[in-house]
Design a protein around this motif. Structure first.
Motif, PDB file in Angstrom:
ATOM      1  N   LEU A  53       0.852  -1.191   0.000  1.00  0.00           N
ATOM      2  CA  LEU A  53       0.000   0.000   0.000  1.00  0.00           C
ATOM      3  C   LEU A  53       0.891   1.245   0.000  1.00  0.00           C
ATOM      4  O   LEU A  53       2.110   1.143   0.125  1.00  0.00           O
ATOM      5  N   ARG A  54       0.276   2.423  -0.100  1.00  0.00           N
ATOM      6  CA  ARG A  54       1.034   3.683  -0.146  1.00  0.00           C
ATOM      7  C   ARG A  54       0.352   4.726   0.744  1.00  0.00           C
ATOM      8  O   ARG A  54      -0.007   5.810   0.299  1.00  0.00           O
ATOM      9  N   CYS A  55       0.163   4.379   2.022  1.00  0.00           N
ATOM     10  CA  CYS A  55      -0.609   5.245   2.925  1.00  0.00           C
ATOM     11  C   CYS A  55       0.007   6.638   3.018  1.00  0.00           C
ATOM     12  O   CYS A  55       1.218   6.790   3.171  1.00  0.00           O
ATOM     13  N   GLN A  56      -0.853   7.650   3.005  1.00  0.00           N
ATOM     14  CA  GLN A  56      -0.392   9.045   2.919  1.00  0.00           C
ATOM     15  C   GLN A  56       0.458   9.471   4.111  1.00  0.00           C
ATOM     16  O   GLN A  56       1.386  10.247   3.953  1.00  0.00           O
ATOM     17  N   TYR A  57       0.131   8.965   5.325  1.00  0.00           N
ATOM     18  CA  TYR A  57       0.864   9.413   6.514  1.00  0.00           C
ATOM     19  C   TYR A  57       2.148   8.620   6.727  1.00  0.00           C
ATOM     20  O   TYR A  57       2.933   8.928   7.616  1.00  0.00           O
ATOM     21  N   CYS A  58       2.340   7.584   5.921  1.00  0.00           N
ATOM     22  CA  CYS A  58       3.468   6.678   6.134  1.00  0.00           C
ATOM     23  C   CYS A  58       4.526   6.823   5.051  1.00  0.00           C
ATOM     24  O   CYS A  58       5.725   6.836   5.339  1.00  0.00           O
ATOM     25  N   SER A 149      -3.867  -2.149  10.630  1.00  0.00           N
ATOM     26  CA  SER A 149      -4.033  -0.724  10.320  1.00  0.00           C
ATOM     27  C   SER A 149      -5.240  -0.534   9.410  1.00  0.00           C
ATOM     28  O   SER A 149      -5.329  -1.154   8.351  1.00  0.00           O
ATOM     29  N   LEU A 150      -6.168   0.322   9.821  1.00  0.00           N
ATOM     30  CA  LEU A 150      -7.343   0.630   9.011  1.00  0.00           C
ATOM     31  C   LEU A 150      -7.825   2.027   9.386  1.00  0.00           C
ATOM     32  O   LEU A 150      -8.180   2.267  10.540  1.00  0.00           O
ATOM     33  N   ASP A 151      -7.842   2.937   8.420  1.00  0.00           N
ATOM     34  CA  ASP A 151      -8.114   4.347   8.732  1.00  0.00           C
ATOM     35  C   ASP A 151      -9.483   4.834   8.268  1.00  0.00           C
ATOM     36  O   ASP A 151      -9.833   5.990   8.491  1.00  0.00           O
ATOM     37  N   THR A 152     -10.240   3.954   7.628  1.00  0.00           N
ATOM     38  CA  THR A 152     -11.574   4.343   7.192  1.00  0.00           C
ATOM     39  C   THR A 152     -12.425   3.098   6.989  1.00  0.00           C
ATOM     40  O   THR A 152     -11.900   2.014   6.715  1.00  0.00           O
ATOM     41  N   LEU A 153     -13.738   3.271   7.129  1.00  0.00           N
ATOM     42  CA  LEU A 153     -14.679   2.178   6.867  1.00  0.00           C
ATOM     43  C   LEU A 153     -15.412   2.403   5.551  1.00  0.00           C
ATOM     44  O   LEU A 153     -16.361   1.696   5.236  1.00  0.00           O
ATOM     45  N   LYS A 157     -12.898   5.888   0.205  1.00  0.00           N
ATOM     46  CA  LYS A 157     -11.939   6.699   0.964  1.00  0.00           C
ATOM     47  C   LYS A 157     -10.675   5.884   1.258  1.00  0.00           C
ATOM     48  O   LYS A 157      -9.572   6.419   1.281  1.00  0.00           O
ATOM     49  N   PHE A 158     -10.860   4.590   1.483  1.00  0.00           N
ATOM     50  CA  PHE A 158      -9.708   3.696   1.709  1.00  0.00           C
ATOM     51  C   PHE A 158      -8.736   3.805   0.534  1.00  0.00           C
ATOM     52  O   PHE A 158      -7.532   3.974   0.714  1.00  0.00           O
TER      53      PHE A 158
END
Length: 356
Positions: A53-58, A149-153, A157-158
């Motif tokens: 993945l390429r999570c924005q905060y990471c 890690s899961l930042d949205t349901l 948006k995921f």
């Protein structure tokens, strides 16, 4: 009558054993005790810098230059260091990344760690994409704790946050962990203003019917994640939001070295927690050390000082020499991190290259 006598005898014997262990317990390793008396019994080992993945905060949008494979720790080097730390008193190891579950020999690494005498907990922090497929093998190998890690349901948006598809795979991984008896299954949610702070109540509601510990994490500054104070939602603000919906929310006692402030909604199966790294640091009880995938020891997540254990290992350092190097690094650990504004200006690795 006989059963009652036997039970009293067993209780007395157990009490004697505990007393003996208290009196004869080996002192905690001086090498893993810092100048403020903090004993570091928890080691986080990054297995890879790569992630699916390429999570924005990471990870910065442009990606990160990866360390050449020859400069990453080999499996044998990881296990050598793990053995050394466990021998000195580490009783919990968490495998991180990048994404640890994309490492081909992750199951074997867990199985090897499971054999270390004195190691009580083997955990993993994962994005959940490969979890449902691998978890039965990982559990059999000895994996005892899971953070997902899961930042949205919201599936759309995921994709925006992680710049990839995969929401349903993560949910499948969470349910597989519950099915296999992990309790609690920890779900890590980084809360960012304007992105997902409107989902706090939805995440909290998940704990009604599921044995989850949903952990709301304050957004932290790392290289390339475009942190700014306005994006951070503080613990107090998050707690107020949840309390407005559930005024009966109760505080739950936590272990002394816990990074999370835990709460429970009466009648709910699970709980929620807040990780307050920015607004209320927990440096005073920190018991964590980190080894990056390229073999550097970091004594503080937010500090930029590192020492290469890989180079010393490859130069043929003895166990005692390695311990002296580790002890010197731990001894230099500061009382607390520099505070959110200083950290945001400080040069540090992107989260993906630290391992969380």
């Amino acid at each position: 009558m006989w059963k009652s006598w036997k039970l009293r005898t067993d209780v007395r014997e157990l009490s004697r054993r505990r007393q003996f262990l208290r009196e004869h317990a080996a002192p905690f390793s001086a090498f893993l005790t810092d100048s403020f008396g903090r004993q570091h019994s928890y080691l986080r080992i990054s297995l890879t810098e790569k992630c699916n993945l390429r999570c924005q905060y990471c990870m910065p949008e442009e990606g990160v230059p990866l360390t050449p494979k020859a400069n990453l720790l080999t499996t044998e080097e990881i296990l050598t260091l793990a053995r050394l730390f466990v021998k000195e008193g580490v009783d919990k190891i968490r495998l991180t990344g990048g994404e640890p579950l994309i490492r081909p020999d992750v199951v074997d690494i867990v199985a090897q760690l499971q054999r270390l005498e004195g190691l009580r907990t083997i955990g993993v922090t994962t994005n959940g994409i490969n979890l449902a497929r691998l978890l039965p093998q990982l559990q059999k190998a000895g994996l005892s704790a899971i953070n997902i890690s899961l930042d949205t349901l919201v599936p759309a948006k995921f994709e925006f946050i992680v710049r990839r598809k995969g929401f349903h795979k993560v949910m499948e991984g969470i349910h597989k962990a519950i099915e296999l008896g992990y309790n609690p299954v920890k779900v890590n949610c980084v809360v960012m203003r304007g992105l997902n702070e409107d989902e706090l109540l939805d995440f909290a509601a998940l704990t009604e019917g599921l044995p989850l510990d949903v952990r709301f994490i304050e957004y932290m500054p790392f290289d390339g994640n475009k942190w700014n104070f306005k994006k951070m939602v503080s613990y107090k603000e998050m707690l107020d939001t949840v309390r407005q919906q559930w005024p009966e929310l109760e505080k739950v006692p936590e272990e002394e070295s816990s990074t999370a402030k835990a709460f429970k909604i009466p009648g709910f199966q699970g709980q929620i927690s807040f990780i307050t790294s920015m607004s209320e640091h927990f440096c005073g009880t920190c018991n964590r050390l980190r080894i990056t995938a390229d073999g550097n020891l970091k004594v503080c997540l937010f500090g930029n000082s590192e020492v290469s254990l890989r180079d010393h290992l490859r130069a043929g350092a003895s166990e005692q020499e390695l311990l002296r190097i580790i002890g010197a690094a731990v001894g230099r650990k500061k009382r607390q991190h520099a505070g959110m504004f200083s950290i945001s200006q400080m040069k540090n690795r992107p989260m993906i290259l630290i391992g969380g």
